[in-house]
Scaffold this active site. Structure first.
Site, PDB file in Angstrom:
ATOM      1  CG  ASN A   7      -1.827   1.217   1.275  1.00  0.00           C
ATOM      2  OD1 ASN A   7      -1.451   2.319   0.877  1.00  0.00           O
ATOM      3  ND2 ASN A   7      -3.038   1.035   1.791  1.00  0.00           N
ATOM      4  CD  GLU A  34      -4.817   4.253   1.068  1.00  0.00           C
ATOM      5  OE1 GLU A  34      -5.420   5.340   1.125  1.00  0.00           O
ATOM      6  OE2 GLU A  34      -4.130   3.792   2.005  1.00  0.00           O
ATOM      7  CG  ASP A 145      -4.350  -2.103   3.539  1.00  0.00           C
ATOM      8  OD1 ASP A 145      -4.609  -2.801   4.547  1.00  0.00           O
ATOM      9  OD2 ASP A 145      -4.387  -0.856   3.546  1.00  0.00           O
ATOM     10  CG  ASN A 147      -7.407  -1.477   6.181  1.00  0.00           C
ATOM     11  OD1 ASN A 147      -6.540  -1.013   6.909  1.00  0.00           O
ATOM     12  ND2 ASN A 147      -7.802  -0.880   5.061  1.00  0.00           N
ATOM     13  CG  ASP A 216      -0.300  -4.219   4.352  1.00  0.00           C
ATOM     14  OD1 ASP A 216      -0.875  -3.600   3.446  1.00  0.00           O
ATOM     15  OD2 ASP A 216       0.022  -3.710   5.449  1.00  0.00           O
ATOM     16  CG  HIS A 246       0.333   0.199   4.467  1.00  0.00           C
ATOM     17  ND1 HIS A 246      -0.450  -0.865   4.864  1.00  0.00           N
ATOM     18  CD2 HIS A 246      -0.463   1.299   4.560  1.00  0.00           C
ATOM     19  CE1 HIS A 246      -1.654  -0.441   5.175  1.00  0.00           C
ATOM     20  NE2 HIS A 246      -1.693   0.871   5.004  1.00  0.00           N
TER      21      HIS A 246
END
Length: 255
Positions: A7, A34, A145, A147, A216, A246
């Site tokens: 990310n 992202e 990712d 999360n 991740d 990250h």
């Protein structure tokens, strides 16, 4: 074959760091999340001139995912049922038959937010896509990712994180359901130790104090897991100036 996920928290802001890491780490595939730009603004020229094949699904300002591959991409899936139209999933089949996906699961903001149910639904959608891919009996890697910190060993402080977004029981349960399909968490296949993180908040000196989370992940189908020979987390990029919050997670598959 080395596959990594990262990310980057804006590919334009971190392009120098990405190019440096590609040169030093030498992955064959890099899954980005992202990227925070529309397709037209992705640094295609800079990467293609270095021999990278690209699959990009961008979105203005937010989200965005991409696949960078040394091998030609012969098939691309740009949407996933349940993604809400947000640029959070892209999948590519490579010339060697390995399929990869770059996934950016919503953070969920907080457990009280209306984004939290969307996060849970998105994780359900990833599981359904993984279930369908399992039927193909192909080697595939679902990286990104997520999360979600799956286990207590994946958070800096269990008591501080208990019931919070990123470590909520409902999120962790859905992550386990993914694994129960028969997927392998590449990092955990080689590392049982606690306090190995892939993300550190920018705030409160989290990086300096090593207050991180492992959110991740690279999840492998049985056909890919049979070829898994190594995996790790590269902390070096997180220590640089103007870095992403990250850091890359990688695995290696035998030929």
């Amino acid at each position: 074959m080395k596959i990594a996920t990262w990310n980057v928290n804006s590919v334009k802001a971190r392009l120098g760091a990405v190019l440096d890491w590609l040169q030093t780490a030498k992955p064959d595939v890099l899954l980005l999340q992202e990227i925070k730009c529309v397709d037209a603004d992705f640094p295609r020229l800079e990467l293609e001139s270095l021999g990278w094949h690209l699959a990009v699904r961008g979105q203005k300002t937010y989200n965005g995912v991409a696949v960078l591959s040394r091998l030609p991409i012969i098939e691309e899936v740009r949407e996933m049922a349940g993604d809400g139209g947000e640029a959070r999933y892209i999948e590519a089949k490579l010339a060697n038959g390995v399929r990869v996906a770059s996934i950016y699961v919503p953070m969920g903001q907080s457990t009280e937010s209306d984004r939290f149910p969307f996060k849970l639904a998105f994780l359900d959608a990833v599981r359904e896509r993984a279930r369908r891919l399992m039927e193909l009996e192909e080697p595939f890697v679902l990286g990104g990712d997520y999360n979600v910190a799956p286990e207590e060993a994946d958070v800096f402080d269990v008591h501080a994180m208990e019931g919070q977004v990123l470590f909520h029981p409902e999120e962790r349960q859905r992550f386990r359901r993914l694994l129960y399909l028969g997927l392998t968490d590449a990092f955990r296949a080689f590392h049982s130790e606690a306090h190995c993180y892939s993300w550190w908040d920018y705030r409160a000196g989290a990086w300096q104090r090593d207050l991180g989370l492992r959110i991740d992940h690279l999840l492998l189908s049985p056909q890919a897991a049979d070829r898994l020979v190594a995996s790790g987390i590269d902390r070096e990029p997180r220590g640089r100036e103007k870095c992403s919050d990250h850091t890359p997670v990688w695995c290696e598959l035998s030929d």
